[in-house]
Enzyme design. Structure first.
Site, PDB file in Angstrom:
ATOM      1  N   LYS A   1       0.576  13.709   2.716  1.00  0.00           N
ATOM      2  CA  LYS A   1      -0.082  13.633   1.409  1.00  0.00           C
ATOM      3  C   LYS A   1      -0.402  15.006   0.843  1.00  0.00           C
ATOM      4  CE  LYS A   1      -1.762   8.909   1.272  1.00  0.00           C
ATOM      5  NZ  LYS A   1      -2.828   7.989   0.854  1.00  0.00           N
TER       6      LYS A   1
ATOM      7  N   LYS B   1       7.945   4.308   4.240  1.00  0.00           N
ATOM      8  CA  LYS B   1       7.173   3.084   4.037  1.00  0.00           C
ATOM      9  C   LYS B   1       6.937   2.824   2.551  1.00  0.00           C
ATOM     10  CE  LYS B   1       2.194   4.040   3.894  1.00  0.00           C
ATOM     11  NZ  LYS B   1       1.706   3.138   2.857  1.00  0.00           N
TER      12      LYS B   1
ATOM     13  N   LYS C   1       1.703   2.352  -2.311  1.00  0.00           N
ATOM     14  CA  LYS C   1       1.081   2.187  -3.623  1.00  0.00           C
ATOM     15  C   LYS C   1       1.243   3.413  -4.486  1.00  0.00           C
ATOM     16  CE  LYS C   1      -3.125   0.269  -2.202  1.00  0.00           C
ATOM     17  NZ  LYS C   1      -4.045   1.256  -1.755  1.00  0.00           N
TER      18      LYS C   1
HETATM   19  P1  ATP Z   1      -1.432   5.019  -0.461  1.00  0.00           P
HETATM   20  O1  ATP Z   1      -0.004   5.419  -0.585  1.00  0.00           O
HETATM   21  O2  ATP Z   1      -2.263   5.312  -1.687  1.00  0.00           O
HETATM   22  O3  ATP Z   1      -2.066   5.486   0.816  1.00  0.00           O
HETATM   23  P2  ATP Z   1      -1.026   2.451   0.734  1.00  0.00           P
HETATM   24  O4  ATP Z   1       0.057   1.562   0.206  1.00  0.00           O
HETATM   25  O5  ATP Z   1      -0.786   3.146   2.024  1.00  0.00           O
HETATM   26  O6  ATP Z   1      -1.399   3.435  -0.430  1.00  0.00           O
HETATM   27  P3  ATP Z   1      -3.717   1.824   1.632  1.00  0.00           P
HETATM   28  O7  ATP Z   1      -4.842   1.362   0.780  1.00  0.00           O
HETATM   29  O8  ATP Z   1      -3.741   3.221   2.156  1.00  0.00           O
HETATM   30  O9  ATP Z   1      -2.353   1.580   0.821  1.00  0.00           O
HETATM   31  O10 ATP Z   1      -3.557   0.846   2.859  1.00  0.00           O
HETATM   32  C1  ATP Z   1      -4.020  -0.490   2.856  1.00  0.00           C
HETATM   33  C2  ATP Z   1      -3.490  -1.237   4.058  1.00  0.00           C
HETATM   34  O11 ATP Z   1      -2.110  -1.552   3.870  1.00  0.00           O
HETATM   35  C3  ATP Z   1      -3.560  -0.459   5.371  1.00  0.00           C
HETATM   36  O12 ATP Z   1      -3.911  -1.360   6.395  1.00  0.00           O
HETATM   37  C4  ATP Z   1      -2.153   0.023   5.574  1.00  0.00           C
HETATM   38  O13 ATP Z   1      -1.854   0.242   6.930  1.00  0.00           O
HETATM   39  C5  ATP Z   1      -1.360  -1.141   5.009  1.00  0.00           C
HETATM   40  N1  ATP Z   1      -0.045  -0.721   4.539  1.00  0.00           N
HETATM   41  C6  ATP Z   1       0.202   0.242   3.618  1.00  0.00           C
HETATM   42  N2  ATP Z   1       1.515   0.364   3.395  1.00  0.00           N
HETATM   43  C7  ATP Z   1       2.123  -0.554   4.203  1.00  0.00           C
HETATM   44  C8  ATP Z   1       3.490  -0.906   4.435  1.00  0.00           C
HETATM   45  N3  ATP Z   1       4.463  -0.293   3.785  1.00  0.00           N
HETATM   46  N4  ATP Z   1       3.754  -1.891   5.321  1.00  0.00           N
HETATM   47  C9  ATP Z   1       2.755  -2.517   5.985  1.00  0.00           C
HETATM   48  N5  ATP Z   1       1.450  -2.223   5.818  1.00  0.00           N
HETATM   49  C10 ATP Z   1       1.131  -1.254   4.943  1.00  0.00           C
HETATM   50 MG    MG Z   2      -2.235   4.550   2.844  1.00  0.00          MG
END
Ligand code: ATP
Ligand code: MG
Length: 329
Positions: A111, A195, A198
Site C-alpha cells: 500500500k 487479489k 476494493k
Molecule cells: P482495501 O484494498 O481497501 O484494503 P479490501 O478489499 O482488502 O480493501 P478490507 O476492508 O481491507 O477490504 O477487508 C475486508 C475483509 O475482506 C478482510 O477480512 C479481508 O481479508 C477480506 N478480503 C479482502 N479482499 C479479499 C479477497 N480478494 N478475497 C477474499 N477475501 C478478501
Molecule cells: Mg484490505
C-alpha cells in the site's frame, strides 16, 4: 468457537471478494458464537478520505452487513469510532509491538508503494487491528487470506503480553480463513495473480456487491482467462479460469469437479458465472435498498455501539491496569 470479531473498512464498493472471503462466514458464525462485526472507520482514515464520503460509506458498510444476512438482534454491528476503547487500546498495542514487526508487514509495503500519501497510521494500522480483536476476548477471527500476517502479529502481541504478566491477560485468537478454493482469496478479474481489492482503481477488475446485473455480466465477460479452452482448476497455470470456477462454485454450491466436467469452452462457462453472481447478489441488493430508509441503520449502529462498549471497556481496563496506568478514583 466462543467469540468472533471481524471488521471491514468503509471504502466505497464492497467487493465480491469481501463477501465470499469473509462476510459469508460472518453470516454463518453468528449462530455459533457471540459475534462482533465492526465497520472499521478508523482504519479507513489511514488513506486520506473525503469526510462526507467516509460518513456515507460507513452507513453503507453497515447496511451491507445487514443486507448480507447479519441479524443485528443476534450479532453486534457497530462503528469502530463510536467505541473509544478501540483508539485507547490501539495505543497500548502500539507500545506492545516492535517497529521491526510492523516493518515486515507485506500489506504496508504494497500500500505504501501504491499510495502517494503514506501516513503513520498506515504503518501502525496492524497494532490498531490487534486492539480491535483483543478488546472482545475474541477466540476466532473470520477474514480473507490477505489478513493472515496481521492476525499472526495480533497473536504474537497477545502471547507476549501473557508471557510478560504470567497469566491470560488477553485471549490469543485463532484465524478463521477459508482455503483458496473456498473463497479465502478471490482474485482480480483483470490480473488474476493479484487479489480482488476494493481500492483497485481499475473498475473492470472488481465486482462490487452493489453492481447492477448488466455491469456484472459485462465485467465477467471481459474477465482475463487464457488462450486454451479447458475449464480446469489449476490456480498456478490457469489463475483466471480457476478464480471464476471458485466464484461459480461458491455461488451455486457446485463442486469444482462438477464444474470442470460441465464445459467445453469459456463462452457458456462465463455466462453461467455471471448469472450465478447476479442471483447471489440480487436479494442482498434488494435488502440494501430497504435499509436506506433514513434512521434504520443509524439505530442499529447505536444499539451496537452500546453493546460493544459494555464488553470492551472492562477488557481495556484490565490491560491498562496490567501496564501500570493509574485508575481514576
Ligand atoms: P482495501 O484494498 O481497501 O484494503 P479490501 O478489499 O482488502 O480493501 P478490507 O476492508 O481491507 O477490504 O477487508 C475486508 C475483509 O475482506 C478482510 O477480512 C479481508 O481479508 C477480506 N478480503 C479482502 N479482499 C479479499 C479477497 N480478494 N478475497 C477474499 N477475501 C478478501
Ligand atoms: Mg484490505
Amino acid at each position: 468457537i466462543k467469540t468472533v470479531f471481524s471488521g471491514m473498512q468503509p471504502t466505497s464498493g464492497v467487493t465480491l471478494g469481501n463477501y465470499l472471503g469473509a462476510m459469508r462466514n460472518f453470516v454463518k458464525l453468528q449462530h455459533q458464537a457471540k459475534c462482533f462485526f465492526c465497520v472499521v472507520d478508523l482504519h479507513a482514515l489511514t488513506v486520506p478520505k473525503d469526510p462526507a464520503e467516509l460518513r456515507k460509506n460507513t452507513l453503507d458498510m453497515a447496511r451491507i452487513y445487514v443486507a448480507a444476512g447479519i441479524d443485528p438482534n443476534v450479532a453486534t454491528i457497530f462503528a469502530q469510532s463510536h467505541v473509544s476503547a478501540h483508539a485507547e487500546m490501539g495505543w497500548l498495542m502500539e507500545v506492545s509491538c516492535y517497529y521491526g514487526e510492523l516493518q515486515r508487514m507485506t500489506q504496508f509495503k504494497d500500500k505504501s508503494a501504491k499510495n502517494e500519501v503514506v501516513t503513520t497510521g498506515l504503518f501502525t494500522y496492524p497494532a490498531l487491528m490487534a486492539a480491535d480483536i483483543l478488546l472482545y476476548d475474541t477466540t476466532h477471527v473470520p477474514v480473507g487470506d490477505d489478513q493472515k500476517q496481521h492476525l499472526e502479529l495480533t497473536r504474537d502481541i497477545a502471547i507476549r503480553l501473557n508471557n510478560r504478566f504470567g497469566r491470560e491477560l488477553v485471549v490469543v485468537p485463532e484465524p478463521y480463513i477459508p482455503p483458496r478454493e473456498a473463497g479465502g482469496r478471490i482474485m482480480s478479474l483483470q490480473d488474476p495473480t493479484q487479489k480482488m481489492s476494493k481500492s483497485d482503481p481499475d473498475e473492470s477488475a472488481t465486482i462490487h456487491m452493489l453492481d447492477t446485473p448488466d455491469v456484472i455480466r459485462k465485467k465477467i465477460k471481459r474477465a482475463v482467462t487464457d488462450s486454451e479452452s479447458e475449464v480446469r482448476y489449476d490456480p498456478e497455470k490457469k489463475p483466471g479460469v480457476s478464480n471464476l470456477m471458485v466464484i461459480l462454485s461458491l455461488c451455486t454450491g457446485m463442486s469444482l469437479d462438477e464444474i470442470a466436467g460441465r464445459y467445453t469452452g469459456y463462452g457458456q462457462f462465463k455466462k453461467d458465472v455471471a448469472e450465478a453472481v447476479v442471483t447471489t447478489l440480487e436479494p442482498i441488493q434488494q435488502r440494501y435498498r430497504e435499509l436506506c430508509e433514513p434512521g434504520v441503520i443509524e439505530e442499529i449502529l447505536e444499539k451496537g455501539a452500546a453493546e460493544a462498549e459494555a464488553v470492551s471497556t472492562p477488557v481495556l481496563r484490565r490491560v491498562q491496569d496490567a501496564l501500570g496506568l493509574l485508575p481514576r478514583t
